[in-house]
Design a protein around this motif. Structure first.
Motif, mmCIF file in Angstrom:
data_model
loop_
_atom_site.group_PDB
_atom_site.id
_atom_site.type_symbol
_atom_site.label_atom_id
_atom_site.label_comp_id
_atom_site.label_asym_id
_atom_site.label_seq_id
_atom_site.Cartn_x
_atom_site.Cartn_y
_atom_site.Cartn_z
ATOM 1 N N GLN A 108 0.853 -1.185 0.000
ATOM 2 C CA GLN A 108 0.000 0.000 0.000
ATOM 3 C C GLN A 108 0.891 1.237 0.000
ATOM 4 O O GLN A 108 2.024 1.200 0.477
ATOM 5 N N TYR A 109 0.361 2.319 -0.550
ATOM 6 C CA TYR A 109 1.155 3.530 -0.699
ATOM 7 C C TYR A 109 0.234 4.745 -0.696
ATOM 8 O O TYR A 109 -0.988 4.625 -0.926
ATOM 9 N N LYS A 110 0.821 5.892 -0.410
ATOM 10 C CA LYS A 110 0.060 7.135 -0.438
ATOM 11 C C LYS A 110 0.245 7.798 -1.789
ATOM 12 O O LYS A 110 1.363 8.162 -2.169
ATOM 13 N N ASP A 111 -0.841 7.955 -2.526
ATOM 14 C CA ASP A 111 -0.799 8.550 -3.860
ATOM 15 C C ASP A 111 -0.516 10.047 -3.729
ATOM 16 O O ASP A 111 -1.308 10.771 -3.112
ATOM 17 N N PRO A 112 0.594 10.535 -4.278
ATOM 18 C CA PRO A 112 0.926 11.963 -4.130
ATOM 19 C C PRO A 112 -0.040 12.894 -4.851
ATOM 20 O O PRO A 112 -0.104 14.077 -4.544
ATOM 21 N N THR A 113 -0.811 12.363 -5.783
ATOM 22 C CA THR A 113 -1.722 13.227 -6.544
ATOM 23 C C THR A 113 -2.987 13.575 -5.774
ATOM 24 O O THR A 113 -3.526 14.668 -5.941
ATOM 25 N N ASP A 114 -3.455 12.674 -4.941
ATOM 26 C CA ASP A 114 -4.696 12.945 -4.208
ATOM 27 C C ASP A 114 -4.586 12.672 -2.711
ATOM 28 O O ASP A 114 -5.548 12.878 -1.960
ATOM 29 N N GLY A 115 -3.417 12.174 -2.251
ATOM 30 C CA GLY A 115 -3.222 11.920 -0.826
ATOM 31 C C GLY A 115 -3.938 10.701 -0.291
ATOM 32 O O GLY A 115 -3.956 10.486 0.925
ATOM 33 N N GLN A 116 -4.491 9.861 -1.157
ATOM 34 C CA GLN A 116 -5.223 8.681 -0.717
ATOM 35 C C GLN A 116 -4.302 7.459 -0.621
ATOM 36 O O GLN A 116 -3.337 7.331 -1.371
ATOM 37 N N ILE A 117 -4.624 6.589 0.327
ATOM 38 C CA ILE A 117 -3.889 5.338 0.463
ATOM 39 C C ILE A 117 -4.448 4.335 -0.544
ATOM 40 O O ILE A 117 -5.655 4.069 -0.568
ATOM 41 N N LYS A 118 -3.561 3.787 -1.368
ATOM 42 C CA LYS A 118 -3.987 2.864 -2.419
ATOM 43 C C LYS A 118 -3.161 1.580 -2.346
ATOM 44 O O LYS A 118 -2.192 1.495 -1.598
ATOM 45 N N TYR A 119 -3.561 0.587 -3.147
ATOM 46 C CA TYR A 119 -2.958 -0.739 -3.077
ATOM 47 C C TYR A 119 -2.286 -1.111 -4.391
ATOM 48 O O TYR A 119 -2.764 -0.753 -5.471
ATOM 49 N N ASN A 120 -1.197 -1.824 -4.275
ATOM 50 C CA ASN A 120 -0.445 -2.330 -5.412
ATOM 51 C C ASN A 120 -1.011 -3.698 -5.792
ATOM 52 O O ASN A 120 -0.841 -4.669 -5.052
ATOM 53 N N GLN A 121 -1.680 -3.779 -6.932
ATOM 54 C CA GLN A 121 -2.357 -5.016 -7.307
ATOM 55 C C GLN A 121 -1.374 -6.161 -7.518
ATOM 56 O O GLN A 121 -1.688 -7.327 -7.220
ATOM 57 N N ASP A 122 -0.165 -5.874 -8.001
ATOM 58 C CA ASP A 122 0.823 -6.939 -8.186
ATOM 59 C C ASP A 122 1.209 -7.578 -6.859
ATOM 60 O O ASP A 122 1.441 -8.794 -6.780
ATOM 61 N N MET A 123 1.271 -6.770 -5.796
ATOM 62 C CA MET A 123 1.590 -7.320 -4.477
ATOM 63 C C MET A 123 0.412 -8.117 -3.913
ATOM 64 O O MET A 123 0.601 -9.167 -3.295
ATOM 65 N N LEU A 124 -0.810 -7.618 -4.116
ATOM 66 C CA LEU A 124 -1.981 -8.371 -3.668
ATOM 67 C C LEU A 124 -2.081 -9.702 -4.405
ATOM 68 O O LEU A 124 -2.358 -10.740 -3.798
ATOM 69 N N ASP A 125 -1.854 -9.660 -5.724
ATOM 70 C CA ASP A 125 -1.871 -10.906 -6.496
ATOM 71 C C ASP A 125 -0.775 -11.848 -6.000
ATOM 72 O O ASP A 125 -0.956 -13.072 -5.964
ATOM 73 N N GLY A 126 0.379 -11.266 -5.609
ATOM 74 C CA GLY A 126 1.465 -12.084 -5.090
ATOM 75 C C GLY A 126 1.098 -12.771 -3.789
ATOM 76 O O GLY A 126 1.436 -13.949 -3.582
ATOM 77 N N LEU A 127 0.401 -12.068 -2.899
ATOM 78 C CA LEU A 127 -0.013 -12.686 -1.642
ATOM 79 C C LEU A 127 -1.032 -13.792 -1.901
ATOM 80 O O LEU A 127 -0.983 -14.856 -1.262
ATOM 81 N N THR A 128 -1.938 -13.571 -2.843
ATOM 82 C CA THR A 128 -2.891 -14.621 -3.204
ATOM 83 C C THR A 128 -2.161 -15.848 -3.745
ATOM 84 O O THR A 128 -2.472 -16.988 -3.379
ATOM 85 N N TRP A 129 -1.178 -15.601 -4.610
ATOM 86 C CA TRP A 129 -0.372 -16.706 -5.158
ATOM 87 C C TRP A 129 0.358 -17.447 -4.041
ATOM 88 O O TRP A 129 0.416 -18.683 -4.034
ATOM 89 N N LEU A 130 0.921 -16.710 -3.092
ATOM 90 C CA LEU A 130 1.626 -17.324 -1.968
ATOM 91 C C LEU A 130 0.690 -18.220 -1.171
ATOM 92 O O LEU A 130 1.035 -19.351 -0.815
ATOM 93 N N LEU A 131 -0.497 -17.733 -0.878
ATOM 94 C CA LEU A 131 -1.471 -18.543 -0.141
ATOM 95 C C LEU A 131 -1.856 -19.787 -0.939
ATOM 96 O O LEU A 131 -1.986 -20.883 -0.378
#
Length: 277
Positions: A108-131
């Motif tokens: 997860q990271y803070k988007d500098p354009t709008d200040g919102q916390i967002k998620y990296n889909q490649d990392m989420l997909d990686g955790l799903t793959w790990l599980l």
């Protein structure tokens, strides 16, 4: 009642309420070659719960990132090794918030354009793959949800940086004091937002064994331990509201209190959970 080592194992039954009590530390049963970390077996006193052997392996998530072939190969070799030596549960990070490029990307990271916390889909997909890969091998993960100490991989200090709009440390920003998280309500809310996303996404995966609130949380300056105890109780109740099924623990370490004034920033090693079904 079920007693569990908070550092490396979890109770096999989760509480509707949580209390903090001193208890006995289970006897170590081995070491995982993958992480060189001591493991413990849980003692189960009722409900026909089976003990388990587990190990700690922090690097699985960052090497599971989608498209990272060398890292993916390392993960598969590690899981096979863990399976071969007879472990069934792996304590692994389910967080990576530090934007330092040396860590290979953030979950997860803070988007500098709008200040919102967002998620990296490649990392989420990686955790799903790990599980999924754990499930193929009959392994389960104890998913640790944030970092307290050290400052690597983000964690509590990163939530404070986001809350207070501080520059990242690797870019020259200030260090965040150990324990600042426990006085920052906005930082705690950002963490709870993360809990909602991650627990709701993964709680039904059969390879999820349990949740770990934090790796080595510490609150320097509060020798009573009240701040951390209060946070543990409140956050545990919040997690149990999201997932009343899976076991829950917290990866505390160290000591606090009058008996060890020189280590007042740490948490007593004998701290235990008392669990009511």
């Amino acid at each position: 009642m079920i007693a569990t080592s908070l550092k490396l194992s979890s109770a096999q039954r989760t509480p509707s309420a949580l209390r903090l009590l001193p208890a006995r530390v289970p006897k170590p049963v081995g070491r995982c070659p993958a992480s060189r970390t001591r493991t413990v077996a849980v003692s189960a006193e009722r409900n026909n719960i089976k003990p388990f052997n587990g190990c700690n392996c922090y690097y699985l998530l960052t090497n599971s990132k989608k498209g990272y072939k060398d890292g993916n190969d390392l993960v598969l070799r590690t899981l096979d090794q863990i399976k071969e030596v007879g472990f069934t549960v792996i304590r692994a990070w389910a967080y990576q918030d530090d934007p330092d490029p040396r860590h290979g990307g953030t979950l997860q990271y803070k988007d500098p354009t709008d200040g919102q916390i967002k998620y990296n889909q490649d990392m989420l997909d990686g955790l799903t793959w790990l599980l999924d890969e754990c499930q193929k091998r009959g392994l389960q993960l104890m998913l640790c949800l944030t970092n307290g100490n050290p400052a690597d991989y983000g964690g509590m200090r990163q939530y404070v940086r986001w809350s207070q709009n501080l520059q990242n440390q690797y870019e020259g920003g200030p260090d965040v004091p150990n324990g600042a998280f426990f006085d920052d309500q906005k930082a705690q809310q950002l963490y709870q937002n993360y809990l909602v996303t991650m627990i709701n996404k993964y709680k039904n995966h059969p390879a999820v064994h349990s949740w770990d609130l934090a790796n080595e949380p510490r609150c320097k300056g509060d020798a009573t331990g009240n701040k951390m105890n209060r946070w543990i109780a409140e956050t545990a109740a919040f997690v149990k509201g999201l997932d009343p099924v899976h076991p829950l623990t917290v990866g505390v370490d160290g000591f606090f209190g009058p008996s060890s004034p020189g280590q007042s920033h740490q948490v007593r090693r004998t701290l235990k959970l008392s669990l009511r079904p």
